[in-house]
Design an enzyme around this catalytic site. Structure first.
Site, PDB file in Angstrom:
ATOM      1  N   HIS A 268       0.861  -1.187   0.000  1.00 35.92           N
ATOM      2  CA  HIS A 268       0.000   0.000   0.000  1.00 35.92           C
ATOM      3  C   HIS A 268       0.895   1.233   0.000  1.00 35.92           C
ATOM      4  O   HIS A 268       1.848   1.313   0.769  1.00 35.92           O
ATOM      5  CB  HIS A 268      -0.899  -0.011   1.236  1.00 35.92           C
ATOM      6  CG  HIS A 268      -2.031   0.957   1.163  1.00 35.92           C
ATOM      7  ND1 HIS A 268      -1.839   2.327   1.204  1.00 35.92           N
ATOM      8  CD2 HIS A 268      -3.377   0.768   1.063  1.00 35.92           C
ATOM      9  CE1 HIS A 268      -3.016   2.924   1.125  1.00 35.92           C
ATOM     10  NE2 HIS A 268      -3.963   2.009   1.042  1.00 35.92           N
ATOM     11  N   ARG A 288      -6.712  10.325  -0.261  1.00 35.98           N
ATOM     12  CA  ARG A 288      -6.471  10.771  -1.639  1.00 35.98           C
ATOM     13  C   ARG A 288      -7.771  10.848  -2.429  1.00 35.98           C
ATOM     14  O   ARG A 288      -7.952  11.729  -3.276  1.00 35.98           O
ATOM     15  CB  ARG A 288      -5.483   9.829  -2.328  1.00 35.98           C
ATOM     16  CG  ARG A 288      -4.046  10.033  -1.855  1.00 35.98           C
ATOM     17  CD  ARG A 288      -3.100   8.986  -2.427  1.00 35.98           C
ATOM     18  NE  ARG A 288      -3.251   7.703  -1.772  1.00 35.98           N
ATOM     19  CZ  ARG A 288      -3.319   6.540  -2.407  1.00 35.98           C
ATOM     20  NH1 ARG A 288      -3.289   6.498  -3.723  1.00 35.98           N
ATOM     21  NH2 ARG A 288      -3.434   5.419  -1.729  1.00 35.98           N
TER      22      ARG A 288
END
Length: 684
Positions: A268, A288
């Site tokens: 990740h 994000r």
């Protein structure tokens, strides 16, 4: 099958149980190993189909790693954008996996995910809502449309809470009928399964122990569902919790099942890198998705420099366009911060490598300059709390320092897509422990819908297997004796090897030599080190007795972690290309010929054996969902010959049509008077 808790045929025969401590025996129709989302959904389905079910949880009930999934559940309900439908979700999933996915699993997942989400709502899940009152859906990397049904950034917690409540409601129904809450559905929390037991080639049960007391236990069952999660604790820096020691992967291999795609490990892109005490803890992709941007030490939004050619038409090439996308997605392309996770992780790794990283060896993730503080705490309450309480960082006032962390393994047990059955009769797998669904890289949010869809199918598959079973397999005295000896060996050992030392060396080896960027010579060295560590396992000794002994727990976990790590290293060395979660520094490009190859691991004479297996061709109607120009980036010329390149492009349907299609193609679960109802999936 025998009622739970009754004397088994094995005990009634008067067969002796060797050793000092007694072995407690339980009998069930279905044993589910793992109490995360996949395990609970499998248990619910098997129970609804009339089976007596035991759920075995390694940790306390409700503490499964699923609670760490924050962003949402990917499902094409079309609530945020009416153009979304299962076909778009299917295409996004295949693209994310670089077309190495099992296409049938990806098809079933895309079609059935909406129904599984709506089903959660009937169980009592409290999703965030749109102004119209529909389930809210947010953006995530790799998804063309806002698709993730969410509860703030605590979606995994709500999913587990909801499924647990469904378990409780079923137990209340059983109590009203039988006077016993656990007559048909029992939970054994803080238990570890160390071995699957067989009768010939068929599953007959599982052997393990209760973690607090060391009590040995044998579960007699003709059907076992593995839902044990991943393998992250083999790596030094990981977002995974302590339970993720590859138990299900290793149990399946020792039972005779195969693992595929083990070279594909997802790092990740945004794990915490500062302060050191919380290094690796995940920063959800929702940051994000809701507007957060990545910057290097020079203040540059560097992701615009890392858009791969295959994604160039779908992502913004300027900051202005990327920013406009958040308010006008139909007329602008998405920002490159929302590229698939493997692309973002490699970009961050390269920025740090070239000297543009943060002081702690990561990059900066900034959401504070993108939205007001009150909006951040409303949308991302867990993230705000996590950073403030654990790291004394206020994400509403400044950037976070983040970097890649081992997060998910795409590889796992090879299963039949429709039934979740492995090659071992009576053994099923769902969730992260099962391989194939995500190909070489998983899209964010697909994990939660994956475990719901295939958890349901695993429970149904196990029930159907039992319905067709003739003679019930039985557990032998010898298999219990052997399993018991393996469990007790570290306590009786005097070899002097320390479990914690071996574990640290294993993690360092995988971190340094089989990490995010890989080279042949380093992986060859890793395999040599892994074999040396494997030779030391029989000499691992622990002090004390079985009760309250974490050193003993780790000693037993080490065999699983080493076996799975060897699978990862062998497959990564063999695959001479870069694809998804597998990046080779010495083979930096994707090779269309390797897309046709699956690498499969099995166990022979206690040694990991690797072989090549062909990738099944995608069904033509699904193949034609992709534009020919896109497929040329992944497929050979011979494979493209059957594509209907002259066919008109598929039109995206509106919300109502998309919902109707999902409903028609979804799994039909009979929860009333027909507990043996069939599962029906779309397509052949």
């Amino acid at each position: 099958m025998t009622d739970p808790g009754t004397t088994t045929a094995f005990e009634a025969a008067g067969a002796p149980i060797t050793g000092e401590a007694p072995v407690t025996h339980h009998t069930y129709d279905v044993v589910v190993i793992g109490a995360g989302g996949a395990g609970l959904r499998a248990a619910i389905e098997a129970r609804l189909r009339g089976k007596r079910v035991a759920i075995i949880s390694k940790s306390l009930f409700g503490k499964a790693h699923t609670v760490m999934a924050e962003g949402g559940i990917a499902a094409s309900m079309g609530n945020a954008n009416p153009r979304d439908n299962w076909e778009v979700h299917f295409r996004d999933t295949m693209r994310g996996g670089k077309f190495l996915n099992n296409w049938r699993m990806a098809e079933l997942h895309a079609k059935e995910a909406p129904q599984r989400v709506w089903e959660l709502e009937t169980y009592g899940a409290l999703f965030d809502r749109t102004p119209e009152g529909k389930i809210s859906q947010r953006n995530f990397g790799g998804h063309q449309f806002p698709r993730l049904a969410h509860v703030g950034d605590r979606t995994g917690l709500e999913l587990i809470r909801t499924l647990q409540q469904k378990i409780v409601s079923l137990q209340q129904e059983d109590f009203a009928r039988t006077g016993d809450y656990e007559s048909d559905l029992a939970v054994y929390h803080e238990y570890t399964v160390t071995e699957l037991l067989k009768d010939g080639d068929r599953i007959a049960g599982a052997f393990g122990y209760r973690r607090p007391t060391g009590e040995l236990v044998c579960f007699h069952s003709a059907a076992v569902v593995l839902a044990t999660g991943g393998v992250g604790k083999s790596f030094k820096v990981t977002s995974n919790s302590w339970e993720y020691t590859g138990d299900g992967h290793a149990l399946a291999m020792r039972a005779g099942a195969k693992l595929l795609n083990m070279e594909f490990v997802q790092f990740h892109p945004t794990g915490m890198v500062w302060p050191p005490s919380v290094k690796g803890i995940l920063v959800t992709e929702s940051v994000r998705g809701d507007g957060g941007v990545l910057k290097n030490s020079e203040g540059e939004r560097f992701m615009f420099n890392y858009i791969p050619e295959v994604f160039r038409e779908q992502y913004a090439t300027s900051e202005d366009e990327g920013d406009r996308w958040y308010t006008d997605a139909d007329n602008n392309r998405r920002p490159p911060e929302l590229l698939p996770r493997d692309e973002v992780a490699r970009a961050i790794n390269n920025e740090v490598k070239e000297g543009r990283g943060s002081p702690a060896g990561g990059v900066y993730l900034d959401v504070s300059s993108r939205m007001p503080a009150a909006e951040i705490t409303r949308r991302l309450p867990s993230m705000y709390h996590q950073f403030k309480e654990l790291a004394d960082v206020d994400i509403t006032a400044g950037p976070m320092e983040v970097g890649p962390t081992c997060h998910y393994v795409m590889g796992g047990v090879e299963v039949d897509p429709d039934t979740a059955a492995s090659a071992v009769p009576g053994l099923f797998a769902a969730g992260e422990v099962a391989g194939g669904m995500h190909g070489s890289n998983r899209l964010g949010g697909n994990s939660l819908s994956d475990l719901l869809v295939f958890g349901c199918r695993a429970g149904a598959g196990a029930a159907a297997y039992l319905d067709g079973l003739g003679e019930v397999p039985s557990v032998s005295e010898q298999s219990i004796t052997t399993a018991r000896e393996d469990v007790e060996r570290p306590i009786h050992n005097s070899g002097g090897e320390n479990a914690y030392t071996v574990h640290q060396e294993l993690q360092q080896t995988m971190n340094d030599l089989v990490g995010i960027i890989r080279k042949a010579d380093e992986m060859e060295l890793a395999l040599k080190k892994l074999h040396e560590l494997k030779d030391r396992i029989p000499r691992v000794a622990v002090d004390g007795r079985r009760a309250y002994n974490p050193g003993w727990h780790l000693a037993l976990d080490l065999r699983n972690m080493l076996m799975v790590s060897e699978c990862i290293a062998k497959a990564a060395l063999e695959r001479q290309e870069s694809r998804g979660g597998h990046t080779r520094d010495d083979y930096p490009t994707m090779d269309e010929n390797w897309r046709q190859e699956l690498l499969v691991c099995s166990l022979r004479d206690d040694e990991v054996h690797l072989e090549h297996q062909g990738q099944p061709a995608m069904r033509h109607d699904l193949f034609d969902l992709f534009e020919l120009d896109e497929l040329k980036k992944y497929y050979t010329g011979d494979e493209l010959g059957g594509h209907r390149s002259d066919a008109p492009p598929r039109q995206s349907r509106g919300t109502e049509d998309a919902g109707d299609e999902a409903e028609r193609s979804s799994t039909t679960v009979e929860t009333g008077g027909d507990p043996g109802g069939e599962l029906t999936g779309g397509g052949a």
